[in-house]
Design a protein around this motif. Structure first.
Motif, PDB file in Angstrom:
ATOM      1  N   VAL A 101     -23.763 -27.124 -25.479  1.00 41.72           N
ATOM      2  CA  VAL A 101     -24.434 -26.781 -26.843  1.00 41.72           C
ATOM      3  C   VAL A 101     -25.033 -25.759 -26.885  1.00 41.72           C
ATOM      4  O   VAL A 101     -25.549 -25.107 -27.837  1.00 41.72           O
ATOM      5  CB  VAL A 101     -25.116 -27.890 -27.478  1.00 41.72           C
ATOM      6  N   ASP A 102     -25.725 -25.159 -25.650  1.00 37.03           N
ATOM      7  CA  ASP A 102     -26.424 -23.978 -25.564  1.00 37.03           C
ATOM      8  C   ASP A 102     -26.212 -23.104 -24.071  1.00 37.03           C
ATOM      9  O   ASP A 102     -26.707 -24.024 -23.208  1.00 37.03           O
ATOM     10  CB  ASP A 102     -27.900 -24.164 -25.950  1.00 37.03           C
ATOM     11  N   ASP A 103     -25.706 -22.142 -24.312  1.00 41.01           N
ATOM     12  CA  ASP A 103     -25.776 -21.394 -22.779  1.00 41.01           C
ATOM     13  C   ASP A 103     -26.053 -19.941 -23.333  1.00 41.01           C
ATOM     14  O   ASP A 103     -25.623 -19.134 -22.568  1.00 41.01           O
ATOM     15  CB  ASP A 103     -24.422 -21.595 -22.007  1.00 41.01           C
ATOM     16  N   SER A 104     -26.942 -19.627 -24.129  1.00 39.33           N
ATOM     17  CA  SER A 104     -27.032 -18.391 -24.643  1.00 39.33           C
ATOM     18  C   SER A 104     -27.767 -17.637 -23.787  1.00 39.33           C
ATOM     19  O   SER A 104     -27.744 -16.348 -23.943  1.00 39.33           O
ATOM     20  CB  SER A 104     -27.641 -18.242 -25.942  1.00 39.33           C
ATOM     21  N   GLN A 105     -28.477 -18.033 -22.654  1.00 40.67           N
ATOM     22  CA  GLN A 105     -29.460 -17.385 -21.762  1.00 40.67           C
ATOM     23  C   GLN A 105     -28.980 -17.531 -20.401  1.00 40.67           C
ATOM     24  O   GLN A 105     -29.563 -17.318 -19.240  1.00 40.67           O
ATOM     25  CB  GLN A 105     -30.807 -17.830 -22.035  1.00 40.67           C
ATOM     26  N   LEU A 106     -27.646 -17.945 -20.301  1.00 35.29           N
ATOM     27  CA  LEU A 106     -27.102 -18.310 -19.035  1.00 35.29           C
ATOM     28  C   LEU A 106     -26.393 -16.877 -18.531  1.00 35.29           C
ATOM     29  O   LEU A 106     -25.480 -16.561 -19.354  1.00 35.29           O
ATOM     30  CB  LEU A 106     -26.208 -19.308 -18.778  1.00 35.29           C
ATOM     31  N   PRO A 107     -26.966 -16.123 -17.416  1.00 34.16           N
ATOM     32  CA  PRO A 107     -25.964 -15.076 -17.187  1.00 34.16           C
ATOM     33  C   PRO A 107     -24.667 -15.638 -16.679  1.00 34.16           C
ATOM     34  O   PRO A 107     -24.500 -15.744 -15.157  1.00 34.16           O
ATOM     35  CB  PRO A 107     -26.998 -14.366 -15.921  1.00 34.16           C
ATOM     36  N   LYS A 108     -23.652 -15.348 -17.383  1.00 35.00           N
ATOM     37  CA  LYS A 108     -22.428 -15.939 -17.338  1.00 35.00           C
ATOM     38  C   LYS A 108     -21.689 -15.261 -16.048  1.00 35.00           C
ATOM     39  O   LYS A 108     -20.610 -15.607 -15.497  1.00 35.00           O
ATOM     40  CB  LYS A 108     -21.656 -16.124 -18.481  1.00 35.00           C
ATOM     41  N   ASP A 109     -22.073 -13.859 -15.720  1.00 30.25           N
ATOM     42  CA  ASP A 109     -21.106 -13.197 -14.824  1.00 30.25           C
ATOM     43  C   ASP A 109     -21.411 -13.702 -13.454  1.00 30.25           C
ATOM     44  O   ASP A 109     -20.676 -13.513 -12.414  1.00 30.25           O
ATOM     45  CB  ASP A 109     -21.542 -11.825 -14.701  1.00 30.25           C
ATOM     46  N   ARG A 110     -22.627 -14.381 -13.299  1.00 30.86           N
ATOM     47  CA  ARG A 110     -23.119 -14.920 -11.844  1.00 30.86           C
ATOM     48  C   ARG A 110     -23.474 -16.464 -11.927  1.00 30.86           C
ATOM     49  O   ARG A 110     -23.318 -17.243 -10.660  1.00 30.86           O
ATOM     50  CB  ARG A 110     -24.086 -14.219 -11.222  1.00 30.86           C
ATOM     51  N   PHE A 111     -23.703 -17.070 -12.949  1.00 34.08           N
ATOM     52  CA  PHE A 111     -24.041 -18.578 -13.056  1.00 34.08           C
ATOM     53  C   PHE A 111     -22.878 -19.354 -13.818  1.00 34.08           C
ATOM     54  O   PHE A 111     -22.254 -18.736 -14.696  1.00 34.08           O
ATOM     55  CB  PHE A 111     -25.336 -18.690 -13.912  1.00 34.08           C
ATOM     56  N   SER A 112     -22.870 -20.610 -13.190  1.00 34.78           N
ATOM     57  CA  SER A 112     -21.727 -21.399 -13.846  1.00 34.78           C
ATOM     58  C   SER A 112     -22.322 -22.814 -13.874  1.00 34.78           C
ATOM     59  O   SER A 112     -23.154 -23.108 -13.053  1.00 34.78           O
ATOM     60  CB  SER A 112     -20.449 -21.346 -13.417  1.00 34.78           C
ATOM     61  N   ALA A 113     -22.189 -23.575 -14.614  1.00 38.32           N
ATOM     62  CA  ALA A 113     -22.643 -24.942 -14.898  1.00 38.32           C
ATOM     63  C   ALA A 113     -21.410 -25.987 -15.385  1.00 38.32           C
ATOM     64  O   ALA A 113     -20.658 -25.638 -16.138  1.00 38.32           O
ATOM     65  CB  ALA A 113     -23.711 -25.192 -15.333  1.00 38.32           C
ATOM     66  N   GLU A 114     -21.256 -27.106 -14.772  1.00 38.95           N
ATOM     67  CA  GLU A 114     -20.552 -28.367 -15.250  1.00 38.95           C
ATOM     68  C   GLU A 114     -21.189 -29.434 -15.261  1.00 38.95           C
ATOM     69  O   GLU A 114     -22.023 -29.828 -14.505  1.00 38.95           O
ATOM     70  CB  GLU A 114     -19.212 -28.032 -14.752  1.00 38.95           C
ATOM     71  N   ARG A 115     -20.791 -30.614 -16.317  1.00 38.94           N
ATOM     72  CA  ARG A 115     -21.268 -31.679 -16.235  1.00 38.94           C
ATOM     73  C   ARG A 115     -20.054 -32.540 -16.289  1.00 38.94           C
ATOM     74  O   ARG A 115     -19.392 -32.883 -17.341  1.00 38.94           O
ATOM     75  CB  ARG A 115     -22.212 -31.989 -17.498  1.00 38.94           C
ATOM     76  N   LEU A 116     -19.779 -33.144 -15.255  1.00 34.08           N
ATOM     77  CA  LEU A 116     -18.516 -34.180 -15.131  1.00 34.08           C
ATOM     78  C   LEU A 116     -18.638 -35.422 -15.690  1.00 34.08           C
ATOM     79  O   LEU A 116     -19.620 -36.277 -15.480  1.00 34.08           O
ATOM     80  CB  LEU A 116     -18.112 -34.298 -13.631  1.00 34.08           C
ATOM     81  N   LYS A 117     -17.988 -35.857 -16.819  1.00 36.89           N
ATOM     82  CA  LYS A 117     -17.812 -37.211 -17.107  1.00 36.89           C
ATOM     83  C   LYS A 117     -18.970 -37.522 -17.997  1.00 36.89           C
ATOM     84  O   LYS A 117     -19.535 -38.374 -18.090  1.00 36.89           O
ATOM     85  CB  LYS A 117     -17.514 -38.183 -16.132  1.00 36.89           C
ATOM     86  N   GLY A 118     -19.804 -36.351 -18.257  1.00 35.45           N
ATOM     87  CA  GLY A 118     -20.995 -36.684 -18.870  1.00 35.45           C
ATOM     88  C   GLY A 118     -22.229 -37.191 -18.314  1.00 35.45           C
ATOM     89  O   GLY A 118     -23.232 -37.829 -19.121  1.00 35.45           O
ATOM     90  N   VAL A 119     -22.227 -37.121 -17.111  1.00 37.26           N
ATOM     91  CA  VAL A 119     -23.365 -37.827 -16.064  1.00 37.26           C
ATOM     92  C   VAL A 119     -23.877 -36.714 -15.201  1.00 37.26           C
ATOM     93  O   VAL A 119     -24.691 -35.962 -15.633  1.00 37.26           O
ATOM     94  CB  VAL A 119     -22.747 -39.005 -15.229  1.00 37.26           C
ATOM     95  N   ASP A 120     -23.456 -36.582 -14.031  1.00 36.28           N
ATOM     96  CA  ASP A 120     -23.773 -35.593 -12.943  1.00 36.28           C
ATOM     97  C   ASP A 120     -23.660 -34.296 -13.344  1.00 36.28           C
ATOM     98  O   ASP A 120     -22.682 -33.875 -14.136  1.00 36.28           O
ATOM     99  CB  ASP A 120     -23.380 -35.886 -11.575  1.00 36.28           C
ATOM    100  N   SER A 121     -24.301 -33.327 -13.067  1.00 36.77           N
ATOM    101  CA  SER A 121     -24.281 -31.770 -13.318  1.00 36.77           C
ATOM    102  C   SER A 121     -24.448 -31.070 -12.041  1.00 36.77           C
ATOM    103  O   SER A 121     -25.259 -31.403 -11.072  1.00 36.77           O
ATOM    104  CB  SER A 121     -25.076 -31.476 -14.467  1.00 36.77           C
ATOM    105  N   THR A 122     -23.675 -29.904 -11.919  1.00 36.89           N
ATOM    106  CA  THR A 122     -23.875 -28.943 -10.890  1.00 36.89           C
ATOM    107  C   THR A 122     -24.203 -27.400 -11.713  1.00 36.89           C
ATOM    108  O   THR A 122     -23.724 -27.346 -12.652  1.00 36.89           O
ATOM    109  CB  THR A 122     -22.616 -28.712  -9.863  1.00 36.89           C
ATOM    110  N   LEU A 123     -25.127 -26.641 -11.042  1.00 39.74           N
ATOM    111  CA  LEU A 123     -25.576 -25.251 -11.126  1.00 39.74           C
ATOM    112  C   LEU A 123     -25.167 -24.258 -10.126  1.00 39.74           C
ATOM    113  O   LEU A 123     -25.512 -24.888  -9.090  1.00 39.74           O
ATOM    114  CB  LEU A 123     -26.756 -25.189 -11.764  1.00 39.74           C
ATOM    115  N   LYS A 124     -24.278 -23.541 -10.434  1.00 40.59           N
ATOM    116  CA  LYS A 124     -24.135 -22.825  -9.249  1.00 40.59           C
ATOM    117  C   LYS A 124     -24.248 -21.219  -9.522  1.00 40.59           C
ATOM    118  O   LYS A 124     -24.156 -20.753 -10.722  1.00 40.59           O
ATOM    119  CB  LYS A 124     -22.391 -22.625  -8.916  1.00 40.59           C
TER     120      LYS A 124
END
Lengths: 113, 116
Positions: free
Chosen positions: B55-78
């Motif tokens: 719903v908001d990733d406006s301040q995420l440096p998308k050239d190097r940062f990525s994130a996902e939330r699988l099945k609406g539970v756990d999340s990883t930030l890379k």
């Protein structure tokens, strides 16, 4: 632009010396204002939520108040264990449909015995 | 009630390497946040999920940062590749949902990243 400013940046008190921390905010329609405590090396710990001007909440030696432009965290007769960084955050309600929390930079409180 | 779990607690990597952080929110919490906290500053939002949607990733440096939330539970930030200025504490938080009355967020202990 939504913004939160906390003052002072640092505060040193003697044990028992009461004081207040300030959180000034500008936000498009306040949904909620939150106070957190953060100890070194730990994540922020939730303290209070305030929703409307005039609201007050208390917990032990802490009391939080809210006006239309600012919030105060009053610390009465503090003890050394109250030493921590206190963070203020606001959540916009009108312009935001995400519920994003916007934090201030924090006030670091040191209480000396 | 179990709190927000994060791992690892500490990570030291060289610049240009990659790193991943994991977060398990409080059970039943629909909203998950990733914040970056640089020493001496307040947390800055990187990305916010509502269930498994962003719903908001406006301040995420998308050239190097990525994130996902699988099945609406756990999340990883890379981060890939990491830069020196990425040295910070990465905080995960969750809340019941921004549309509910009680919207306070609860934070994990954070992951302290040092990029050398």
């Amino acid at each position: 632009e939504d913004q939160v400013t906390q003052s002072p940046e640092a505060l040193r008190l003697q044990e028992g010396e009461s004081s207040s921390l300030n959180c000034s905010y500008t936000v498009s329609g306040l949904r909620g204002l939150f106070w957190y405590r953060q100890d070194p090396g730990k994540g922020p710990e939730f303290l209070f939520t305030l929703y409307s001007a005039g609201e007050e909440k208390e917990k032990e030696r802490l009391k939080a108040t809210l006006t239309k432009k600012e919030s105060f965290l009053h610390i009465t007769a503090p003890k050394p264990e109250d030493s921590a960084t206190y963070l203020c955050a606001v959540q916009a309600g009108v312009s935001s449909n995400t519920g994003k929390l916007i934090f201030g930079q924090g006030t670091t409180l040191q209480v000396k015995p | 009630e179990a709190g927000v779990a994060q791992s690892p607690r500490y990570k030291i990597i060289e610049k240009r390497q990659s790193v991943a952080f994991w977060c398990n929110p409080i059970s039943g919490h629909a909203t998950l946040y990733w914040y970056q906290q640089i020493l001496g500053q307040g947390p800055k939002l990187l990305i916010q999920f509502q269930n498994n949607g962003v719903v908001d990733d406006s301040q995420l440096p998308k050239d190097r940062f990525s994130a996902e939330r699988l099945k609406g539970v756990d999340s990883t930030l890379k981060i890939q590749p990491a830069k020196l200025e990425d040295s910070a504490v990465y905080l995960c938080a969750s809340s019941p949902g921004w549309h509910t009355r009680n919207t306070e967020a609860f934070f994990g202990q954070g992951t302290r990243l040092t990029v050398v």
